[in-house]
Design a protein around this motif. Structure first.
Motif, PDB file in Angstrom:
ATOM      1  N   GLY A   1    -102.113  71.387  85.903  1.00  0.00           N
ATOM      2  CA  GLY A   1    -101.221  71.003  86.341  1.00  0.00           C
ATOM      3  C   GLY A   1    -100.128  68.842  86.426  1.00  0.00           C
ATOM      4  O   GLY A   1    -101.098  69.064  85.176  1.00  0.00           O
ATOM      5  N   ILE A   2    -100.686  68.094  87.109  1.00  0.00           N
ATOM      6  CA  ILE A   2     -99.842  67.202  86.604  1.00  0.00           C
ATOM      7  C   ILE A   2    -101.045  65.833  86.089  1.00  0.00           C
ATOM      8  O   ILE A   2    -100.759  65.516  85.445  1.00  0.00           O
ATOM      9  CB  ILE A   2     -98.843  66.287  87.898  1.00  0.00           C
ATOM     10  CG1 ILE A   2     -97.491  67.290  88.643  1.00  0.00           C
ATOM     11  CG2 ILE A   2     -98.721  64.790  88.393  1.00  0.00           C
ATOM     12  CD1 ILE A   2     -97.291  66.245  89.099  1.00  0.00           C
ATOM     13  N   ALA A   3    -102.296  66.523  87.050  1.00  0.00           N
ATOM     14  CA  ALA A   3    -103.287  65.393  86.237  1.00  0.00           C
ATOM     15  C   ALA A   3    -103.635  65.617  84.282  1.00  0.00           C
ATOM     16  O   ALA A   3    -103.809  64.284  84.294  1.00  0.00           O
ATOM     17  CB  ALA A   3    -104.077  65.759  87.040  1.00  0.00           C
ATOM     18  N   THR A   4    -103.514  66.948  84.658  1.00  0.00           N
ATOM     19  CA  THR A   4    -104.113  67.155  83.509  1.00  0.00           C
ATOM     20  C   THR A   4    -102.192  66.579  82.347  1.00  0.00           C
ATOM     21  O   THR A   4    -103.009  65.806  80.674  1.00  0.00           O
ATOM     22  CB  THR A   4    -103.670  68.611  82.817  1.00  0.00           C
ATOM     23  OG1 THR A   4    -105.069  69.274  83.539  1.00  0.00           O
ATOM     24  CG2 THR A   4    -104.548  68.944  81.380  1.00  0.00           C
ATOM     25  N   LEU A   5    -101.519  66.962  82.612  1.00  0.00           N
ATOM     26  CA  LEU A   5    -100.431  66.170  81.897  1.00  0.00           C
ATOM     27  C   LEU A   5    -100.824  64.337  81.486  1.00  0.00           C
ATOM     28  O   LEU A   5    -100.749  64.296  80.276  1.00  0.00           O
ATOM     29  CB  LEU A   5     -98.643  66.731  82.445  1.00  0.00           C
ATOM     30  CG  LEU A   5     -97.826  66.120  81.522  1.00  0.00           C
ATOM     31  CD1 LEU A   5     -97.681  66.571  80.537  1.00  0.00           C
ATOM     32  CD2 LEU A   5     -96.720  66.057  82.638  1.00  0.00           C
ATOM     33  N   ILE A   6    -101.359  63.690  82.887  1.00  0.00           N
ATOM     34  CA  ILE A   6    -100.531  62.082  82.473  1.00  0.00           C
ATOM     35  C   ILE A   6    -101.702  62.021  82.210  1.00  0.00           C
ATOM     36  O   ILE A   6    -102.050  61.475  81.093  1.00  0.00           O
ATOM     37  CB  ILE A   6    -101.204  61.912  84.619  1.00  0.00           C
ATOM     38  CG1 ILE A   6    -100.301  62.160  85.053  1.00  0.00           C
ATOM     39  CG2 ILE A   6    -101.814  60.757  83.769  1.00  0.00           C
ATOM     40  CD1 ILE A   6     -99.940  61.738  86.663  1.00  0.00           C
ATOM     41  N   ALA A   7    -103.308  62.869  81.472  1.00  0.00           N
ATOM     42  CA  ALA A   7    -104.190  63.037  80.953  1.00  0.00           C
ATOM     43  C   ALA A   7    -104.225  62.853  79.764  1.00  0.00           C
ATOM     44  O   ALA A   7    -104.787  62.166  78.625  1.00  0.00           O
ATOM     45  CB  ALA A   7    -105.658  63.806  81.493  1.00  0.00           C
ATOM     46  N   GLN A   8    -103.429  63.893  79.331  1.00  0.00           N
ATOM     47  CA  GLN A   8    -102.897  64.113  77.821  1.00  0.00           C
ATOM     48  C   GLN A   8    -102.160  62.733  76.954  1.00  0.00           C
ATOM     49  O   GLN A   8    -102.303  62.404  75.959  1.00  0.00           O
ATOM     50  CB  GLN A   8    -102.223  65.317  77.503  1.00  0.00           C
ATOM     51  CG  GLN A   8    -102.808  66.693  77.999  1.00  0.00           C
ATOM     52  CD  GLN A   8    -102.098  67.801  77.906  1.00  0.00           C
ATOM     53  OE1 GLN A   8    -100.444  67.521  78.661  1.00  0.00           O
ATOM     54  NE2 GLN A   8    -102.984  68.755  78.440  1.00  0.00           N
ATOM     55  N   ASP A   9    -101.395  62.319  77.908  1.00  0.00           N
ATOM     56  CA  ASP A   9    -100.134  61.232  77.686  1.00  0.00           C
ATOM     57  C   ASP A   9     -99.413  60.991  76.681  1.00  0.00           C
ATOM     58  O   ASP A   9     -99.359  60.736  76.068  1.00  0.00           O
ATOM     59  CB  ASP A   9    -101.188  60.440  77.454  1.00  0.00           C
ATOM     60  CG  ASP A   9    -101.000  58.325  77.414  1.00  0.00           C
ATOM     61  OD1 ASP A   9     -99.564  58.233  78.073  1.00  0.00           O
ATOM     62  OD2 ASP A   9    -101.113  57.722  76.253  1.00  0.00           O
ATOM     63  N   PRO A  10     -98.732  62.478  76.572  1.00  0.00           N
ATOM     64  CA  PRO A  10     -97.800  61.900  76.285  1.00  0.00           C
ATOM     65  C   PRO A  10     -96.555  61.069  75.444  1.00  0.00           C
ATOM     66  O   PRO A  10     -96.252  60.888  76.741  1.00  0.00           O
ATOM     67  CB  PRO A  10     -97.121  63.616  76.138  1.00  0.00           C
ATOM     68  CG  PRO A  10     -97.391  63.738  77.566  1.00  0.00           C
ATOM     69  CD  PRO A  10     -98.855  62.928  77.690  1.00  0.00           C
ATOM     70  N   ASP A  11     -95.740  61.590  74.682  1.00  0.00           N
ATOM     71  CA  ASP A  11     -94.763  60.612  74.758  1.00  0.00           C
ATOM     72  C   ASP A  11     -93.938  60.562  75.547  1.00  0.00           C
ATOM     73  O   ASP A  11     -92.506  60.172  76.233  1.00  0.00           O
ATOM     74  CB  ASP A  11     -94.351  60.248  73.712  1.00  0.00           C
ATOM     75  CG  ASP A  11     -94.941  59.281  72.829  1.00  0.00           C
ATOM     76  OD1 ASP A  11     -95.879  58.768  72.759  1.00  0.00           O
ATOM     77  OD2 ASP A  11     -95.592  59.583  71.211  1.00  0.00           O
ATOM     78  N   ILE A  12     -93.525  62.777  75.551  1.00  0.00           N
ATOM     79  CA  ILE A  12     -92.193  63.000  76.142  1.00  0.00           C
ATOM     80  C   ILE A  12     -93.166  63.920  77.617  1.00  0.00           C
ATOM     81  O   ILE A  12     -94.174  64.566  76.751  1.00  0.00           O
ATOM     82  CB  ILE A  12     -91.171  64.045  75.124  1.00  0.00           C
ATOM     83  CG1 ILE A  12     -90.468  63.197  74.526  1.00  0.00           C
ATOM     84  CG2 ILE A  12     -90.727  64.913  76.007  1.00  0.00           C
ATOM     85  CD1 ILE A  12     -90.374  64.220  73.261  1.00  0.00           C
TER      86      ILE A  12
END
Length: 107
Positions: A1-12
């Motif tokens: 989800g969104i929380a996982t994506l934010i935690a991964q901190d990608p450039d895109i």
């Protein structure tokens, strides 16, 4: 989800309808978060949205995909206008502006 994506901190950040299941309070806060990351950290945020008013509020550029295969891309303030949205949705649209917001409503 969104929380996982934010935690991964990608450039895109590539988001597919990230707020469609959220109530308006959380829609605004989630999109403000990504907008802030784009501005302060130089992150690129690409997302699909069906809500033209959220796109008008948070996006610098938009791409509209028409059923005919036509594609329009450009700055939000140039692309999002009643005559283009009428062509996209097949209904008359009205633009309402205030000092700090623009909204589009069906007539």
């Amino acid at each position: 989800g969104i929380a996982t994506l934010i935690a991964q901190d990608p450039d895109i950040f590539l988001l597919d309808e990230p707020v469609d299941q959220l109530d308006p309070y959380y829609q605004i806060h989630v999109l403000q978060h990504f907008r802030s990351r784009a501005i302060t950290e130089g992150k690129l945020v690409i997302m699909s949205l069906h809500d033209v008013n959220l796109a008008a509020k948070f996006c610098d550029n938009v791409m509209l995909l028409f059923g005919s295969g036509e594609v329009l891309f450009g700055t939000t303030y140039k692309i999002l206008c009643p005559n283009v949205l009428e062509k996209l949705y097949g209904i008359r649209m009205r633009m309402i502006t205030t000092a700090d917001a623009i909204a589009f409503l069906p007539e």
